[in-house]
Design a protein around this motif. Structure first.
Motif, short mmCIF file in Angstrom:
data_model
loop_
_atom_site.label_atom_id
_atom_site.label_comp_id
_atom_site.label_asym_id
_atom_site.label_seq_id
_atom_site.Cartn_x
_atom_site.Cartn_y
_atom_site.Cartn_z
N TRP B 72 49.66 -53.43 63.77
CA TRP B 72 49.99 -54.39 62.71
C TRP B 72 51.41 -54.89 62.93
N PRO B 73 51.59 -55.90 63.78
CA PRO B 73 52.95 -56.34 64.15
C PRO B 73 53.77 -56.86 62.96
N THR B 74 53.12 -57.39 61.93
CA THR B 74 53.85 -57.88 60.76
C THR B 74 53.14 -57.41 59.50
N LYS B 75 53.83 -57.47 58.39
CA LYS B 75 53.18 -57.05 57.16
C LYS B 75 52.14 -58.06 56.71
N ALA B 76 52.30 -59.32 57.13
CA ALA B 76 51.27 -60.32 56.82
C ALA B 76 49.95 -59.93 57.47
N VAL B 77 50.02 -59.49 58.72
CA VAL B 77 48.82 -59.04 59.43
C VAL B 77 48.21 -57.83 58.72
N LEU B 78 49.08 -56.93 58.28
CA LEU B 78 48.60 -55.73 57.60
C LEU B 78 47.86 -56.08 56.30
N VAL B 79 48.40 -57.02 55.55
CA VAL B 79 47.75 -57.40 54.29
C VAL B 79 46.41 -58.10 54.56
N ALA B 80 46.37 -58.94 55.59
CA ALA B 80 45.11 -59.59 55.95
C ALA B 80 44.08 -58.53 56.33
N ASP B 81 44.53 -57.52 57.02
CA ASP B 81 43.64 -56.44 57.43
C ASP B 81 43.14 -55.64 56.23
N LEU B 82 44.01 -55.44 55.26
CA LEU B 82 43.61 -54.75 54.03
C LEU B 82 42.53 -55.54 53.30
N LEU B 83 42.72 -56.83 53.23
CA LEU B 83 41.71 -57.68 52.59
C LEU B 83 40.37 -57.52 53.32
N ALA B 84 40.43 -57.54 54.64
CA ALA B 84 39.21 -57.38 55.43
C ALA B 84 38.56 -56.04 55.14
N SER B 85 39.37 -55.01 54.92
CA SER B 85 38.80 -53.69 54.66
C SER B 85 38.15 -53.63 53.28
N LEU B 123 45.56 -58.57 46.06
CA LEU B 123 45.35 -59.98 45.77
C LEU B 123 46.68 -60.70 45.56
N ARG B 124 47.59 -60.03 44.87
CA ARG B 124 48.92 -60.60 44.64
C ARG B 124 49.63 -60.81 45.97
N ALA B 125 49.59 -59.78 46.80
CA ALA B 125 50.23 -59.88 48.11
C ALA B 125 49.59 -61.00 48.92
N SER B 126 48.28 -61.13 48.81
CA SER B 126 47.60 -62.14 49.61
C SER B 126 47.96 -63.55 49.15
N MET B 127 48.26 -63.72 47.85
CA MET B 127 48.76 -65.02 47.37
C MET B 127 50.10 -65.33 48.02
N THR B 128 50.95 -64.32 48.13
CA THR B 128 52.27 -64.51 48.74
C THR B 128 52.13 -64.88 50.20
#
Lengths: 215, 215
Positions: B72-85, B123-128
Motif C-alpha cells: 500500500w504505497p499511499t494511504k489513498a491506496v489503502l483506503v481504496a483497498d479497504l473499500l474493496a474488502s 466512507l468518510r475517508a473515501s469521500m476525502t
C-alpha cells in the motif's frame, strides 16, 4: 480580511455564504463571522476536520483568538455553525409550472452545490462531528429541517395542482428526490447527467403521485 | 495480531471483513492483510483520514513498515483497498418472494451496516480520497458497481415475477432504494424506522413498477 478560495467554484460557494451572513453590511461582528467561516471552509479543504485547530482558524481569518474562542468554543460548534450558514444561502425555489420541471431544476441546483469543494468539506466534517456529539447532531438535524422546509413550497404547489395527493409530506418527497444525487455526488462518483436528473424527477413523481391521474 | 475494536459493533464489522479476506486461512499474506485492514479501521475511527499515517498502521498491525509500503504505497491506496474488502463481506441477498419484502430486508441490512463506526469511518475517508485522486475514484466506482451487482439477483427475480418491467436496470432500482437510507444515516441523522424502510421500499416499487399491474 476574507481569504479567497483556490478556484472559481470555491469563491462562488464561499462568497454566497458570506453574503448571506451580512444582514448589517459593514458591522464588525458580521465581518468576524464572515472571515472565520471563510477561513474554516479553506482549512477544512486543506487539512480536514481532524487536523483543524481553532488558533489556526483565528490566524487565517485575521481575528483575535479570544474572539474566536468566545463565539466558537470548540471546532464541533464551529462546524455546526458553518452548516447553519450554508442554510442561509438563498437558492430560489423553482416554479416552472410542473412538479417534473420543478424537481429537475431543484436537483440541478443540488448537484451544482455538491460540486463545491467547500460544501463537500463541510459535509465531510459534519459526518465526523455527528458521530461524536449529540448536540451537534441536533444542530445538524435542524439544518436539514430548514434546508428541506425552504423548498416545501414546490411540493405544496404540486398538491394544489393535484399532481400530488393532498396531505403529501413535502420533506419526504424532497428527501426521496435529492438522495440519489447525494449518493452519486459524494460516494459513487457517477456522473450526474441532465438525463439522470430527468429520470430521478420522473421516478419521484411516480412514487408519490396519484396513479389514477398518471398516463 | 489483529487488534479488536472498542465495542461489540466494531468487532462484528471488522470481524466480518477479516473473515472474508481469508481464502487460505493461516497464510502469512492473508494475515498481514487482515491485520493491516483492522488497524486501519481502528485508526480511521480514532484519528481520521487526514491524520492517518502508514507507519502508525504498520505499528498497530504489528507488521513491518516495508511490507506495508510495498503493498500500500499511499494511504489513498489503502483506503481504496479497504473499500474493496468491505465489498467482499457476504451479506445474503434477500429472497422473500416479493420485491417489497426483498427491498425491506435489503434496506434493513444496509441501515445496520451503516451504524458501524468502522464503516462510517471508511466512507468518510473515501469521500476525502475521492476528491483528490482520480485513481482512487475509479477504484471506488468499481467497489460500488460490485456492491450493487451483488444484489442484482433480487431485481432479476422481480422482473421474472413481472413485478418490474423487462429490461429494468437493477443498479438504478437498488440505488434509488438505498440512497434515502444513506442520506438519513450519514447526514440528516434521522431515525430509520421499520415503517420508514417499508415506505421507501413501497415508493421504489411504485417508481419502477408497471403501473398497469399495481392496485
Amino acid at each position: 480580511v476574507i481569504p479567497t478560495g483556490k478556484d472559481g467554484c470555491e469563491n462562488v460557494a464561499v462568497g454566497e455564504v458570506v453574503a448571506s451572513e451580512r444582514p448589517r453590511p459593514g458591522g464588525r461582528a458580521a465581518r468576524v463571522v464572515a472571515a472565520v467561516h471563510a477561513a474554516t471552509f479553506e482549512l477544512l479543504e486543506e487539512v480536514g476536520y481532524e487536523l483543524l485547530q481553532l488558533p489556526q482558524v483565528a490566524e487565517r481569518a485575521d481575528v483575535n483568538r479570544t474572539t474566536v474562542y468566545r463565539r466558537w468554543p470548540t471546532k464541533a460548534v464551529l462546524v455546526a455553525d458553518l452548516l447553519a450558514s450554508l442554510m442561509q444561502v438563498n437558492v430560489p425555489t423553482p416554479d416552472t409550472g410542473t412538479l417534473q420541471g420543478d424537481l429537475e431544476q431543484l436537483l440541478t441546483q443540488v448537484a451544482a452545490v455538491l460540486t463545491s469543494r467547500s460544501v463537500r468539506a463541510v459535509l465531510r466534517a459534519s459526518m465526523t462531528v455527528a458521530d461524536d456529539s449529540p448536540d451537534v447532531q441536533r444542530a445538524q438535524a435542524a439544518f436539514w429541517d430548514e434546508r428541506f422546509a425552504r423548498s416545501g413550497a414546490l411540493i405544496e404547489r404540486a398538491v394544489a395542482r393535484a399532481e400530488l395527493p393532498a396531505g403529501t409530506d413535502p420533506r419526504t418527497v424532497l428527501e426521496t428526490a435529492a438522495s440519489p444525487i447525494y449518493l452519486r455526488s459524494l460516494f459513487t462518483s457517477e456522473t450526474i447527467t441532465p438525463e439522470y436528473i430527468n429520470q430521478v424527477a420522473y421516478r419521484t413523481t411516480r412514487a408519490f403521485g396519484d396513479q389514477k391521474l398518471q398516463h
